[in-house]
Write a protein that holds these residues in place. Structure first.
Motif, short mmCIF file in Angstrom:
data_model
loop_
_atom_site.label_atom_id
_atom_site.label_comp_id
_atom_site.label_asym_id
_atom_site.label_seq_id
_atom_site.Cartn_x
_atom_site.Cartn_y
_atom_site.Cartn_z
N UNK A 43 4.62 -7.50 0.54
CA UNK A 43 4.33 -7.93 1.92
C UNK A 43 3.05 -7.32 2.48
N UNK A 44 2.07 -7.08 1.63
CA UNK A 44 0.82 -6.56 2.13
C UNK A 44 -0.07 -6.05 1.01
N UNK A 45 -1.38 -5.92 1.30
CA UNK A 45 -2.34 -5.49 0.29
C UNK A 45 -2.23 -4.00 0.01
N UNK A 46 -2.02 -3.20 1.04
CA UNK A 46 -1.93 -1.75 0.86
C UNK A 46 -0.74 -1.37 -0.02
N UNK A 47 0.44 -1.95 0.30
CA UNK A 47 1.64 -1.66 -0.48
C UNK A 47 1.50 -2.19 -1.90
N UNK A 48 0.86 -3.34 -2.05
CA UNK A 48 0.65 -3.89 -3.40
C UNK A 48 -0.26 -2.98 -4.21
N UNK A 49 -1.28 -2.40 -3.56
CA UNK A 49 -2.18 -1.50 -4.27
C UNK A 49 -1.44 -0.27 -4.78
N UNK A 50 -0.52 0.28 -3.96
CA UNK A 50 0.28 1.42 -4.39
C UNK A 50 1.14 1.04 -5.59
N UNK A 51 1.72 -0.13 -5.53
CA UNK A 51 2.60 -0.59 -6.60
C UNK A 51 1.85 -0.75 -7.91
N UNK A 52 0.60 -1.24 -7.82
CA UNK A 52 -0.18 -1.52 -9.03
C UNK A 52 -1.02 -0.34 -9.48
N UNK A 53 -1.14 0.69 -8.63
CA UNK A 53 -2.02 1.80 -8.94
C UNK A 53 -3.49 1.40 -8.85
N UNK A 54 -3.80 0.48 -7.95
CA UNK A 54 -5.16 -0.04 -7.77
C UNK A 54 -5.61 0.29 -6.35
N UNK A 55 -6.86 0.00 -6.04
CA UNK A 55 -7.35 0.17 -4.67
C UNK A 55 -7.02 -1.08 -3.85
N UNK A 56 -6.95 -0.91 -2.53
CA UNK A 56 -6.66 -2.06 -1.67
C UNK A 56 -7.77 -3.11 -1.78
N UNK A 57 -9.03 -2.64 -1.86
CA UNK A 57 -10.14 -3.58 -1.97
C UNK A 57 -10.10 -4.32 -3.31
N UNK A 58 -9.66 -3.62 -4.36
CA UNK A 58 -9.56 -4.28 -5.66
C UNK A 58 -8.53 -5.39 -5.67
N UNK A 59 -7.38 -5.13 -5.02
CA UNK A 59 -6.34 -6.15 -4.94
C UNK A 59 -6.82 -7.32 -4.10
N UNK A 60 -7.48 -7.03 -2.98
CA UNK A 60 -7.99 -8.09 -2.10
C UNK A 60 -9.01 -8.96 -2.82
N UNK A 61 -9.90 -8.34 -3.59
CA UNK A 61 -10.90 -9.11 -4.34
C UNK A 61 -10.24 -9.99 -5.39
#
Length: 304
Positions: free
Chosen positions: A17-35
């Motif tokens: 339900x969001x980019x920040x939480x997804x980044x934590x889950x994937x071990x990635x940066x929020x900007x990386x997930x957004x891109x």
């Protein structure tokens, strides 16, 4: 950009339900997930997500795409897991959440053995008495006593622990020992997390007693320390007083009036696919905690 990475990022954003939480889950940066999600939308030529400052919602096209692609991604992950589990060496990160006192008392002592068995495994252990959104916080495994979780979560019951009402010998020597639950209204009762209604059994069945005292806290650790310092009476699950933290000067009262128990459960968040490393770590803690608590519960002194 890699299509599989784009798809993985999109699925993670939807489920977290969001980019920040997804980044934590994937071990990635929020900007990386957004891109990655932006690249996927440009490649498909459709908007999959509606973004706002507070939340992310699926468009109609995004919902349809998620429903089609999620099972395919699960199949790929399952195939990877089955192949990885055929080799006995675990690797990768597992995020574990446990309550503060229980985690320090029973989970931490098991960590060295787990890491010795699997040197390539990495653990992120979060100890807190607060309520967590496991999926949003990227937690793979939660270890909780009587957990309140989503009805879709997977809960594996390990064992049970009894509730105990305790105080120190010095406190009871100064203030008297309660003989019935109603006697607690005359004692300094220490309140954990706002729970001032303590439940007991008696000749007339279950009933609650409203208690009060001069200390309240949102951590078991603080209430336990106050009991040990002769401040007052506390209500705990027995696991919080077991093992290395057992104190011969802490005694149990009102034994005949307490029959309530709490379940110790291992929890997976609401995910269809569970990585092999999480499954094996879960099996490890299920076995070790059942043995540890089976031999350490009980043994709290009785008033003399």
């Amino acid at each position: 950009m890699d299509r599989f990475h784009e798809l993985t990022a999109f699925i993670a954003v939807v489920e977290a339900s969001g980019f920040s939480a997804a980044a934590k889950r994937l071990g990635d940066s929020q900007s990386g997930v957004s891109k990655a999600v932006g690249a996927l939308e440009r490649r498909l030529g459709v908007q999959l997500l509606q973004r706002s400052t507070r939340r992310v919602n699926l468009t109609d096209a995004g919902r349809s795409y998620y429903q089609r692609m999620k099972p395919l991604l699960d199949e790929v992950a399952q195939a990877d897991s089955e192949l990885a589990s055929s080799t006995m060496e675990l690797s990768g990160l597992v995020r574990i959440a446990a309550s503060a006192t229980f985690g320090r008392l029973h989970v931490l002592p098991l960590v060295p053995k787990l890491l010795a068995l699997h040197p390539k495994l990495k653990l992120d252990l979060q100890l807190t008495d607060g309520v967590q959104d496991l999926l949003a916080d990227g937690i793979d495994l939660a270890i909780r006593i009587s957990p309140t979780v989503s009805p879709d979560a997977v809960v594996r019951r390990v064992t049970t622990t009894s509730l105990v009402c305790v105080g120190s010998r010095k406190y009871f020597a100064l203030h008297g020992t309660p003989k019935t639950p109603q006697d607690l209204v005359h004692h300094n009762c220490l309140i954990f997390n706002g729970m001032d209604q303590w439940v007991f059994d008696g000749p007339r069945g279950r009933h609650s007693v409203r208690v009060s005292g001069n200390l309240a806290s949102n951590t078991v650790e603080a209430i336990l320390a106050a009991v040990q310092a002769d401040v007052g009476v506390g209500m705990f699950n027995g696991a919080s007083l077991a093992g290395d933290r057992r104190d011969p000067d802490i005694i149990q009262v009102l034994v005949d009036f307490i029959s309530e128990t709490r379940d110790l459960g291992l929890i997976w968040p609401n995910r269809k696919f569970i990585p092999a490393r999480v499954r094996q770590v879960t099996d490890f803690f299920a076995t070790e905690l059942a043995g540890r608590l089976g031999t350490s519960l009980g043994g709290i002194g009785a008033p003399s």
